[in-house]
Every structure is written in C-alpha cells, then in structure tokens.
Design an enzyme around this catalytic site. Sequence first.
Site, short mmCIF file in Angstrom:
data_model
loop_
_atom_site.label_atom_id
_atom_site.label_comp_id
_atom_site.label_asym_id
_atom_site.label_seq_id
_atom_site.Cartn_x
_atom_site.Cartn_y
_atom_site.Cartn_z
N SER A 80 0.94 -1.41 -0.10
CA SER A 80 -0.05 -0.09 0.16
C SER A 80 0.96 1.15 -0.04
CB SER A 80 -0.83 0.04 1.29
OG SER A 80 -1.54 1.28 1.60
N TYR A 108 -1.51 -1.22 10.62
CA TYR A 108 -1.70 -1.36 9.02
C TYR A 108 -0.47 -0.67 8.15
CZ TYR A 108 -3.85 -1.27 4.36
OH TYR A 108 -4.08 -1.41 3.08
N1 LIG Z 1 -8.68 -0.51 -1.46
C1 LIG Z 1 -7.55 0.28 -1.46
O1 LIG Z 1 -7.80 1.61 -1.41
C2 LIG Z 1 -6.37 -0.46 -0.94
C3 LIG Z 1 -5.26 0.65 -1.10
C4 LIG Z 1 -3.85 -0.09 -0.63
C5 LIG Z 1 -3.97 -1.13 -0.55
N2 LIG Z 1 -4.99 -2.16 -0.48
C6 LIG Z 1 -4.91 -3.36 -0.39
O2 LIG Z 1 -5.33 -4.31 -1.24
C7 LIG Z 1 -6.02 -5.44 -0.69
C8 LIG Z 1 -7.21 -5.84 -1.18
O3 LIG Z 1 -8.01 -4.35 -0.51
P1 LIG Z 1 -9.49 -4.38 -0.84
O4 LIG Z 1 -9.64 -2.83 -0.60
O5 LIG Z 1 -9.87 -5.13 -2.11
O6 LIG Z 1 -10.16 -5.13 0.53
P2 LIG Z 1 -11.40 -5.74 0.79
O7 LIG Z 1 -11.96 -5.41 2.17
O8 LIG Z 1 -12.50 -5.04 -0.27
O9 LIG Z 1 -11.53 -7.36 0.36
C9 LIG Z 1 -10.44 -8.08 1.31
C10 LIG Z 1 -10.87 -9.49 0.86
O10 LIG Z 1 -9.80 -10.37 1.84
C11 LIG Z 1 -10.75 -11.17 2.55
N3 LIG Z 1 -10.22 -11.59 3.70
C12 LIG Z 1 -10.15 -10.79 4.89
N4 LIG Z 1 -9.40 -11.60 5.98
C13 LIG Z 1 -8.99 -12.54 5.55
C14 LIG Z 1 -8.45 -13.84 5.91
N5 LIG Z 1 -7.94 -13.75 7.30
N6 LIG Z 1 -8.22 -14.78 5.36
C15 LIG Z 1 -8.84 -14.95 3.93
N7 LIG Z 1 -9.24 -13.43 3.32
C16 LIG Z 1 -9.62 -12.57 4.31
C17 LIG Z 1 -12.19 -10.72 3.08
O11 LIG Z 1 -13.17 -11.53 3.11
C18 LIG Z 1 -12.31 -9.91 1.33
O12 LIG Z 1 -12.95 -10.72 0.48
C19 LIG Z 1 -5.54 -5.54 0.69
O13 LIG Z 1 -4.14 -6.12 1.14
C20 LIG Z 1 -5.49 -4.01 1.09
O14 LIG Z 1 -4.60 -3.74 2.07
C21 LIG Z 1 -6.25 -1.69 -0.52
#
Ligand SMILES: NC(=O)c1ccc[n+]([C@@H]2O[C@H](COP(=O)([O-])OP(=O)(O)OC[C@H]3O[C@@H](n4cnc5c(N)ncnc54)[C@H](O)[C@@H]3O)[C@@H](O)[C@H]2O)c1
Length: 247
Positions: free
Chosen positions: A140, A153
């Site tokens: 991130s 985080y």
């Molecule tokens: N959305 C953003 O703006 C953003 C920015 C930077 C980084 N990220 C990173 O991208 C990745 C995806 O983010 P997102 O926004 O799609 O998140 P999200 O919350 O929409 O989806 C995350 C998914 O991970 C699953 N999950 C959570 N805990 C889990 C576990 N213990 N075991 C298995 N699955 C699990 C959830 O059920 C969900 O389906 C993450 O690593 C997040 O930190 C997202």
Amino acid sequence: MNDFKGKTVIVTGGASGIGKSIAESFARKEANVVIADIDEMKGKQIEEHLNQTGLNCLFIRTDVKNETEIKELITKSFESFGAIDILINNAGISKFHSFFDLSVDMWDEVINTNLRSVFLCSREAAKLMKQGSCIINLSSTRAVMSESGTEAYSASKGGIAAITHALASTLSEKGIRVNCISPGWIETGDYESLREIDHKQHFSNRVGKPEDIARTCLFLAHPKNDFITGENITVDGGMTRKMIYEE
Ligand SMILES: NC(=O)c1ccc[n+]([C@@H]2O[C@H](COP(=O)([O-])OP(=O)(O)OC[C@H]3O[C@@H](n4cnc5c(N)ncnc54)[C@H](O)[C@@H]3O)[C@@H](O)[C@H]2O)c1
C-alpha cells in the site's frame, strides 16, 4: 497467443474488492483461478458465476491467519490443477485503531492477516512452484506515508514491501519472480458516490478502481516481463508524488 491459458493462479482475499477483480481478470484469460477467502458466501458465488460462464474457478475457504489452512490451500490447489504458477497475496484488513488503545491482540490480528500470511503462503507455494512462476504481493502507499492511528496497518504494508525484495533474492534460485504493488485509493464500494474533490486530489483526476490493480497484476505476471523482480509498483494516480502546502 494467450499466455495465461491453463496457468494456475491463487488469489487470496479474492472474494471481493480488488482480489475479486484480479481473480476475474485471470479467469477471463482462461487461467485456473483459486479464490482463497474467509467469506464463503461471496467466494462460492464467484466460483459458480465464473464456472457457469465456461471459465475455471475453485473456491477454497481459507483463513490466511491460519498456517494449517494455508498448507491445505496450497496442497488442494496443486492436486486440482497440477501446478501453481502465480500466487497473488492480496488478502488484507485495513483496521485502524487509536495508538494508545492499540492492544497486542489488535496488532497481531492486522500483522498476521496482512503480513504473516504473505510469508506463509509464499513459503508453501514456492515449495511447489517451478521456474517461471511468480508471486505478487499487495502492499500500500501507506507503507511510505501515513495518517495518525494507522501503526499496525502501515507496519504490515511496509513489511510486505520489504519481504518482497527478500523473497525475490531467495527465490531467484528457483527462477521465481516476486514483486509487489502499492495501491493508493482504490474504490471498492460505490464509485458513483465519490465527490469531485476526491477525484481532483489525484494527478490522474480520478480515484482508482480495482481493475487498475488487476491490470498491473496481469502485467507483472506476464512471462515476457521476466526482467522485473523485487520491484514495488505504485499505482495511485500520482497521489504520493503530490506536494501539499497548506495555506
Ligand atoms: N482499496 C484500497 O484503497 C487499497 C489501498 C491499498 C492497499 N490495499 C490492499 O489491497 C488488498 C485488497 O484490498 P480491498 O480494498 O479489496 O479489501 P476488501 O476488504 O474489499 O477485500 C479483502 C478480502 O480479503 C478477505 N479477507 C480478510 N481477512 C481474511 C483472512 N483472514 N483470510 C482470508 N481472506 C480474508 C475478505 O473476506 C475480502 O474478500 C488488501 O491487502 C489491502 O490492504 C487496498
């Protein structure tokens, strides 16, 4: 020629948000996609939908905090498709807590879900991966910039950026490339409800979409891009390059 046809791709956290878009993108390229997620309902829905449209998807309920479940995920994926070609460590939780209230349990939950999972999934998958395989981790922009109250985080994401180059070094012996992507603001909810000010604070004049990250995964996983390893690609519409002076 379709370079992903018949390849096996594991996407952790593939049941929603960015992971879902990544899983669908590889499935559309005729890869065998394994979705590993704790959300059984959403995971099974995607599995059913993709398989009904003639694509190949297997949902395996997995809690990436749990070492035994990760081992089972990797074994079942390998047994089902005969190889593991691409691992996308995407599962993550973005739980923010006020620093002085941050307990060890809260810290461990974030670190174990986001960072330890990358170590465990990569270790188990790499045992079975062959030359030409690759791993992509989701870090991130919070690995390099912060708001208050984001210690666990941010630390988890900084750790992911660091383990990426360590793994790239270790796994080069086996011909496995390891890269990470640092997304900025990627809207996984209602994109239409975003305000003009949300879009305009980006050089790109728009907030990111899950497909922006899915396309970066396709690029990094492409066999022709085998000169890229140990790298961290920022996909944030320029937000981390923006200089801010408050007046
Ligand atoms: N959305 C953003 O703006 C953003 C920015 C930077 C980084 N990220 C990173 O991208 C990745 C995806 O983010 P997102 O926004 O799609 O998140 P999200 O919350 O929409 O989806 C995350 C998914 O991970 C699953 N999950 C959570 N805990 C889990 C576990 N213990 N075991 C298995 N699955 C699990 C959830 O059920 C969900 O389906 C993450 O690593 C997040 O930190 C997202």
